[in-house]
Design an enzyme around this catalytic site. Structure first.
Site, PDB file in Angstrom:
ATOM      1  N   TYR A 166     -15.065  21.037 -11.520  1.00 11.14           N
ATOM      2  CA  TYR A 166     -15.681  19.875 -12.101  1.00 11.14           C
ATOM      3  C   TYR A 166     -16.838  19.393 -10.969  1.00 11.14           C
ATOM      4  CZ  TYR A 166     -15.273  14.672 -12.764  1.00 11.14           C
ATOM      5  OH  TYR A 166     -15.514  13.667 -13.026  1.00 11.14           O
TER       6      TYR A 166
ATOM      7  N   ASP B  25      -6.636  21.773  -9.314  1.00  8.71           N
ATOM      8  CA  ASP B  25      -7.052  20.748 -10.211  1.00  8.71           C
ATOM      9  C   ASP B  25      -6.450  21.045 -11.571  1.00  8.71           C
ATOM     10  OD1 ASP B  25      -8.043  18.989 -12.298  1.00  8.71           O
ATOM     11  OD2 ASP B  25      -9.812  18.833 -11.373  1.00  8.71           O
TER      12      ASP B  25
ATOM     13  N   LYS C 234      -6.710  11.098 -17.469  1.00  7.73           N
ATOM     14  CA  LYS C 234      -6.843  11.711 -18.999  1.00  7.73           C
ATOM     15  C   LYS C 234      -5.449  11.704 -19.816  1.00  7.73           C
ATOM     16  CE  LYS C 234     -10.605  12.898 -16.780  1.00  7.73           C
ATOM     17  NZ  LYS C 234     -11.678  12.169 -16.714  1.00  7.73           N
TER      18      LYS C 234
ATOM     19  N   ARG D 115       0.795  -1.162  -0.069  1.00  2.00           N
ATOM     20  CA  ARG D 115       0.026  -0.109   0.054  1.00  2.00           C
ATOM     21  C   ARG D 115       0.764   1.172   0.140  1.00  2.00           C
ATOM     22  NH1 ARG D 115      -3.242  -0.877   4.588  1.00  2.00           N
ATOM     23  NH2 ARG D 115      -1.697   0.813   5.602  1.00  2.00           N
TER      24      ARG D 115
HETATM   25  C1  LIG Z   1     -11.028  18.262 -14.460  1.00  2.00           C
HETATM   26  C2  LIG Z   1     -11.422  16.853 -13.904  1.00  2.00           C
HETATM   27  N1  LIG Z   1     -11.031  16.850 -12.838  1.00  2.00           N
HETATM   28  C3  LIG Z   1     -11.230  15.574 -12.094  1.00  2.00           C
HETATM   29  C4  LIG Z   1     -11.671  14.485 -13.009  1.00  2.00           C
HETATM   30  C5  LIG Z   1     -11.844  13.174 -12.077  1.00  2.00           C
HETATM   31  O1  LIG Z   1     -11.098  12.248 -12.910  1.00  2.00           O
HETATM   32  P1  LIG Z   1     -11.436  10.741 -12.818  1.00  2.00           P
HETATM   33  O2  LIG Z   1     -12.504  10.610 -13.919  1.00  2.00           O
HETATM   34  O3  LIG Z   1     -10.162  10.015 -12.995  1.00  2.00           O
HETATM   35  O4  LIG Z   1     -11.816  10.433 -11.529  1.00  2.00           O
HETATM   36  C6  LIG Z   1     -12.272  14.862 -14.279  1.00  2.00           C
HETATM   37  C7  LIG Z   1     -13.013  13.861 -14.838  1.00  2.00           C
HETATM   38  O5  LIG Z   1     -13.475  14.060 -16.004  1.00  2.00           O
HETATM   39  C8  LIG Z   1     -12.072  16.183 -14.662  1.00  2.00           C
HETATM   40  O6  LIG Z   1     -12.446  16.612 -15.903  1.00  2.00           O
END
Ligand SMILES: Cc1ncc(COP(=O)(O)O)c(C=O)c1O
Length: 396
Positions: A115, A187, A212, A62
């Protein structure tokens, strides 16, 4: 962590790889591990000491394996971070970062274009544990100072917002946040580790939805949280207390994806701008939301702070019947209808804003959609969009 390379292209290829440790094997092997044995009590004690001293090693599955270290090390090099931890999804990383710096009685500032699931996490989970959130206008800049309270522990930023693409003045926000004693969490998924150097702009903690562009091939979920030296102790403790880790195969895919991120991003950027410009010329389009386009309200800040653009942008249509909008999305051929972005393939997705913003008003009434420009030939993508627009037009 030490950085020995001058350019991100070279970092992406070499950072975190140590072939000499694995009999010359180019890619770090996939370590499937929970138990890690010690040969003696002396070694057991020594490992405990090393872990307490915060030295990377293999102590228990872990806490990380050489597969994970490879990705952490490469991301630290690319982002210019002190340390990095890996979470099983981008959202888990957003939530983990917030949990590291907030507790009952604290206050948190989150931009209104955040988001959606991060908003839900604040509204539902953080609230339940006694953290109050104020959503703020993402364009507030240094004016954030007026929103800070003595108990504001986190100022969260996401730039540009992943649905409406407003670019935030991160240095101004960070300077005010730091004067108030708050940690700045970003983010940084759109900016990627290459195109927005979060720590050079005052950010303390940078989150990547690695699902992504880091993974880049739509085949694994992963998140990363990187931070400065000052922010590390709280992040380390919180991640360990939460028991967060990620599966070795997914971590392997992410470190493999990272090796080609620089070349992929260049193409995503170029194709994204070309498609955005094409969309801007269509009479049914009210506005294209892409900070790299000179007419975009966020262009000056993007030019000042970013080194490039990824392939994600928004298209604001004029009001039209639902059937016409659906005809566009349904027939976009090379643009798959699906969530996420950052993979090699192009995507299209409606981006309804109803109920999402609470303190700022989106001034457009028509449907909004989002495009992820993939790695197909731009001529083919443009032709595909042209056909989709034609089918929509037939219903107007
Ligand atoms: C700006 C942003 N942050 C975080 C996330 C979350 O990522 P995950 O889908 O890997 O949980 C996304 C997913 O679309 C996103 O667009």
């Amino acid at each position: 962590m030490q950085d020995e390379f001058d350019h991100d292209e070279t970092r992406a290829v070499h950072a975190g790889r140590h072939p000499q440790r694995f009999e010359g094997v180019v890619n770090p092997p996939v370590f499937h591990a929970s138990t890690v044995l010690s040969a003696s009590m002396a070694e057991w004690e020594e490992k405990k000491k090393l872990r307490a001293a915060d030295l990377p090693g293999t102590y228990y599955g872990r806490f990380g394996t050489p597969t994970m270290r490879a990705l952490e090390e490469a991301l630290c090099a690319l982002e210019g971070a002190h340390r990095c931890v890996i979470y099983p999804s981008g959202l888990a990383a957003c939530a983990g970062a917030l949990l590291a710096y907030l507790g009952a009685g604290d206050h948190c500032l989150i931009p209104d274009h955040v988001y959606g699931p991060t908003r839900n996490f604040a509204n539902r989970f953080l609230k339940r544990y006694g953290v109050e959130t104020t959503f703020y206008d993402p364009l507030v800049g240094g004016g954030i100072e007026a929103l800070l309270r003595p108990n504001t522990k986190v100022v969260y930023v996401e730039s540009p917002g992943s649905l409406t693409f407003e670019v935030q003045d991160i240095p101004a926000i960070a300077a005010a946040a730091h004067r108030g004693g708050a940690v700045v969490i970003m983010d940084n998924t759109w900016g990627t580790p290459l195109y927005f150097k979060a720590f050079e702009h005052g950010v303390d903690v940078s989150v990547q939805a690695a699902t992504k562009y880091v993974v880049g091939h739509s085949d694994a979920m992963l998140g990363t949280v990187s931070c400065t030296a000052a922010a590390w102790p709280a992040l380390k403790a919180s991640t360990a207390d939460l028991g967060q880790t990620a599966g070795p195969d997914d971590v392997y895919l992410a470190q493999r994806g990272l090796r080609t991120i620089a070349v992929r991003l260049k193409q995503h950027w170029e194709t994204g701008v070309r498609l955005a410009e094409w969309c801007a010329r269509q009479p049914e389009v009210e506005r294209v939301l892409h900070p790299a386009l000179p007419g975009d309200p966020g262009h000056a800040l993007w030019k000042r702070d970013f080194r490039g653009a990824c392939g994600l942008f928004g298209v604001q249509l004029r009001p039209m019947p639902k059937e016409a909008f659906h005809a566009l999305i349904d027939n976009a051929e090379l643009f798959g209808l699906g969530s996420s972005w950052g993979g090699y393939e192009s995507l299209i997705q409606p981006a309804p804003l109803e109920g999402i913003r609470t303190v700022t008003r989106w001034p457009h009434a028509g449907p909004l959609f989002r495009i992820h420009a993939g790695l197909e030939h731009p001529d083919d993508l443009e032709a595909s969009l042209g056909e989709a627009f034609a089918r929509m037009r037939a219903l107007l």
